[in-house]
Motif scaffolding. Structure first.
Motif, PDB file in Angstrom:
ATOM      1  N   GLY A 145       0.793  -1.224   0.000  1.00 15.25           N
ATOM      2  CA  GLY A 145       0.000   0.000   0.000  1.00 15.25           C
ATOM      3  C   GLY A 145       0.817   1.261   0.000  1.00 15.25           C
ATOM      4  N   ARG A 146       2.100   1.115  -0.191  1.00 14.33           N
ATOM      5  CA  ARG A 146       3.008   2.270  -0.163  1.00 14.33           C
ATOM      6  C   ARG A 146       2.946   3.015  -1.492  1.00 14.33           C
ATOM      7  NH1 ARG A 146       9.587   1.822   0.691  1.00 14.33           N
ATOM      8  NH2 ARG A 146      10.001   4.062   0.973  1.00 14.33           N
ATOM      9  N   TYR A 147       2.372   4.220  -1.471  1.00  9.27           N
ATOM     10  CA  TYR A 147       2.233   4.962  -2.722  1.00  9.27           C
ATOM     11  C   TYR A 147       3.581   5.501  -3.177  1.00  9.27           C
ATOM     12  CZ  TYR A 147       0.696   8.047  -6.393  1.00  9.27           C
ATOM     13  OH  TYR A 147       0.544   8.641  -7.620  1.00  9.27           O
ATOM     14  N   TYR A 148       3.855   5.301  -4.469  1.00  7.51           N
ATOM     15  CA  TYR A 148       5.110   5.758  -5.051  1.00  7.51           C
ATOM     16  C   TYR A 148       4.844   6.395  -6.404  1.00  7.51           C
ATOM     17  CZ  TYR A 148       9.735   5.946  -7.101  1.00  7.51           C
ATOM     18  OH  TYR A 148      10.885   6.400  -7.699  1.00  7.51           O
ATOM     19  N   ALA A 149       5.540   7.486  -6.688  1.00 11.66           N
ATOM     20  CA  ALA A 149       5.493   8.137  -8.001  1.00 11.66           C
ATOM     21  C   ALA A 149       6.752   8.967  -8.155  1.00 11.66           C
ATOM     22  CB  ALA A 149       4.249   9.011  -8.131  1.00 11.66           C
ATOM     23  N   ASP A 150       7.091   9.312  -9.387  1.00  6.05           N
ATOM     24  CA  ASP A 150       8.277  10.147  -9.597  1.00  6.05           C
ATOM     25  C   ASP A 150       7.981  11.579  -9.157  1.00  6.05           C
ATOM     26  OD1 ASP A 150       6.991  11.566 -11.773  1.00  6.05           O
ATOM     27  OD2 ASP A 150       7.489   9.884 -13.081  1.00  6.05           O
ATOM     28  N   GLU A 151       9.019  12.387  -9.070  1.00  6.66           N
ATOM     29  CA  GLU A 151       8.885  13.751  -8.545  1.00  6.66           C
ATOM     30  C   GLU A 151       7.926  14.596  -9.376  1.00  6.66           C
ATOM     31  OE1 GLU A 151      12.593  15.686  -7.942  1.00  6.66           O
ATOM     32  OE2 GLU A 151      13.372  14.153  -6.559  1.00  6.66           O
ATOM     33  N   GLU A 152       7.965  14.430 -10.678  1.00 15.88           N
ATOM     34  CA  GLU A 152       7.093  15.220 -11.552  1.00 15.88           C
ATOM     35  C   GLU A 152       5.623  14.884 -11.303  1.00 15.88           C
ATOM     36  OE1 GLU A 152       6.358  16.014 -16.351  1.00 15.88           O
ATOM     37  OE2 GLU A 152       8.100  14.866 -15.665  1.00 15.88           O
ATOM     38  N   THR A 153       5.349  13.597 -11.135  1.00 16.20           N
ATOM     39  CA  THR A 153       3.967  13.172 -10.880  1.00 16.20           C
ATOM     40  C   THR A 153       3.494  13.670  -9.526  1.00 16.20           C
ATOM     41  OG1 THR A 153       4.211  11.186 -12.254  1.00 16.20           O
ATOM     42  CG2 THR A 153       2.452  11.171 -10.613  1.00 16.20           C
ATOM     43  N   LEU A 154       4.354  13.557  -8.522  1.00 16.42           N
ATOM     44  CA  LEU A 154       3.991  14.046  -7.191  1.00 16.42           C
ATOM     45  C   LEU A 154       3.703  15.545  -7.209  1.00 16.42           C
ATOM     46  CD1 LEU A 154       6.534  12.168  -4.890  1.00 16.42           C
ATOM     47  CD2 LEU A 154       4.056  11.838  -4.958  1.00 16.42           C
ATOM     48  N   LYS A 155       4.528  16.282  -7.918  1.00 16.60           N
ATOM     49  CA  LYS A 155       4.325  17.735  -7.997  1.00 16.60           C
ATOM     50  C   LYS A 155       2.987  18.052  -8.677  1.00 16.60           C
ATOM     51  CE  LYS A 155       6.589  22.054  -9.383  1.00 16.60           C
ATOM     52  NZ  LYS A 155       5.347  22.671  -9.910  1.00 16.60           N
ATOM     53  N   ALA A 156       2.684  17.313  -9.732  1.00 13.41           N
ATOM     54  CA  ALA A 156       1.425  17.539 -10.441  1.00 13.41           C
ATOM     55  C   ALA A 156       0.231  17.246  -9.536  1.00 13.41           C
ATOM     56  CB  ALA A 156       1.363  16.672 -11.694  1.00 13.41           C
ATOM     57  N   LEU A 157       0.316  16.172  -8.761  1.00 17.93           N
ATOM     58  CA  LEU A 157      -0.762  15.823  -7.833  1.00 17.93           C
ATOM     59  C   LEU A 157      -0.947  16.912  -6.782  1.00 17.93           C
ATOM     60  CD1 LEU A 157      -0.055  12.021  -7.221  1.00 17.93           C
ATOM     61  CD2 LEU A 157      -2.055  12.980  -8.376  1.00 17.93           C
ATOM     62  N   GLU A 158       0.157  17.377  -6.236  1.00 17.55           N
ATOM     63  CA  GLU A 158       0.095  18.392  -5.177  1.00 17.55           C
ATOM     64  C   GLU A 158      -0.380  19.738  -5.723  1.00 17.55           C
ATOM     65  OE1 GLU A 158       0.306  17.624  -2.196  1.00 17.55           O
ATOM     66  OE2 GLU A 158       1.582  15.880  -1.969  1.00 17.55           O
ATOM     67  N   ASP A 159       0.143  20.130  -6.872  1.00 15.76           N
ATOM     68  CA  ASP A 159      -0.203  21.434  -7.435  1.00 15.76           C
ATOM     69  C   ASP A 159      -1.677  21.528  -7.817  1.00 15.76           C
ATOM     70  OD1 ASP A 159       2.391  22.185  -7.096  1.00 15.76           O
ATOM     71  OD2 ASP A 159       2.955  22.057  -9.223  1.00 15.76           O
TER      72      ASP A 159
END
Length: 242
Positions: A145-159
């Motif tokens: 259940g550990r969510y993982y994504a690259d930095e670009e994807t994480l930034k897009a989700l947060e933004d």
């Protein structure tokens, strides 16, 4: 609002969801066998928790090839609601309806517990019945259940404010202490860009019945019903002659 709950070989939370949608909320609900392809009658498709196809190869990796999945993708692209819970979240990432991946928990142990979750925003139907930054308690039960994504994807989700749920401490702090599985950014649930597809590892259906002493998950389903009622009202108003 009509719910359809997809049943894969190995699903074990499908009836739990039906107890909420049909039993508690009195909504028409049908079980959708994974080999079906016609789901045009449904408003909401739920991919429930469990171990689809025994989680062989990788969680959700085999389920993505089920005949029903093509219809689920079309359902989502039409703007209809799709909810993936636990194994369902894993399937949604496998088929590309949600970004990122769910990998082995930080300590490589299966976790079965009730944990605090912070509702990050209420801008989507899924969370509109909650308060922003509200801390709720939901069960989790997963080994991957550990969510993982690259930095670009994480930034897009947060933004774009698409992280709807985060693991937290009982008082709402977002830190490692309140992160049971090591998910990046403490992510517990995300949506797609349109907001109609939600994937989450915690189980709202297991916290929706007062008889079980837990009701924090019920508002997620109630938020959907409110969204449907609002849409119906707007459609009726638009159809009236000026």
């Amino acid at each position: 609002m009509k719910f359809g709950i997809v049943v894969f070989p190995g699903s074990n939370c499908d009836r739990d969801v039906a107890m909420v949608t049909e039993g508690l909320l009195s909504q028409p609900t049908r079980m959708v066998w994974h080999q079906e392809t016609d789901i045009s009658d449904l408003d909401v498709v739920v991919l429930p928790g469990g171990f689809s196809y025994g989680d062989y190869l990788r969680c959700g990796a085999i389920a993505r090839f089920s005949p029903v999945i093509k219809s689920v993708i079309e359902h989502a692209r039409a703007g209809k609601f799709v909810l993936g819970i636990c194994n369902g979240f894993q399937i949604l990432t496998e088929v590309g309806l949600l970004p990122g991946a769910l990998i082995r928990n930080r300590d490589l142990h299966f976790i079965c517990d009730r944990v605090p979750i912070r509702v990050e925003n209420t801008n989507f139907p899924w969370t509109q019945a909650y308060c922003a930054k509200q801390v709720i308690t939901l069960p989790i039960a997963h080994g991957e259940g550990r969510y993982y994504a690259d930095e670009e994807t994480l930034k897009a989700l947060e933004d774009s404010d698409r992280v709807l749920f985060r693991y937290c401490t009982p008082t709402g702090e977002i830190n490692d202490i309140g992160n049971p599985n090591g998910s990046l950014n403490n992510i517990a649930g995300i949506t797609n860009e349109q907001g109609n597809v939600l994937g989450m590892m915690p189980h709202p259906e297991r916290a929706s019945d007062a008889l079980l002493g837990a009701t924090d998950g019920r508002k997620l389903f109630e938020g959907l019903l409110a969204a449907k009622s609002l849409t119906a009202t707007l459609e009726v108003s638009a159809a009236r002659p000026m």
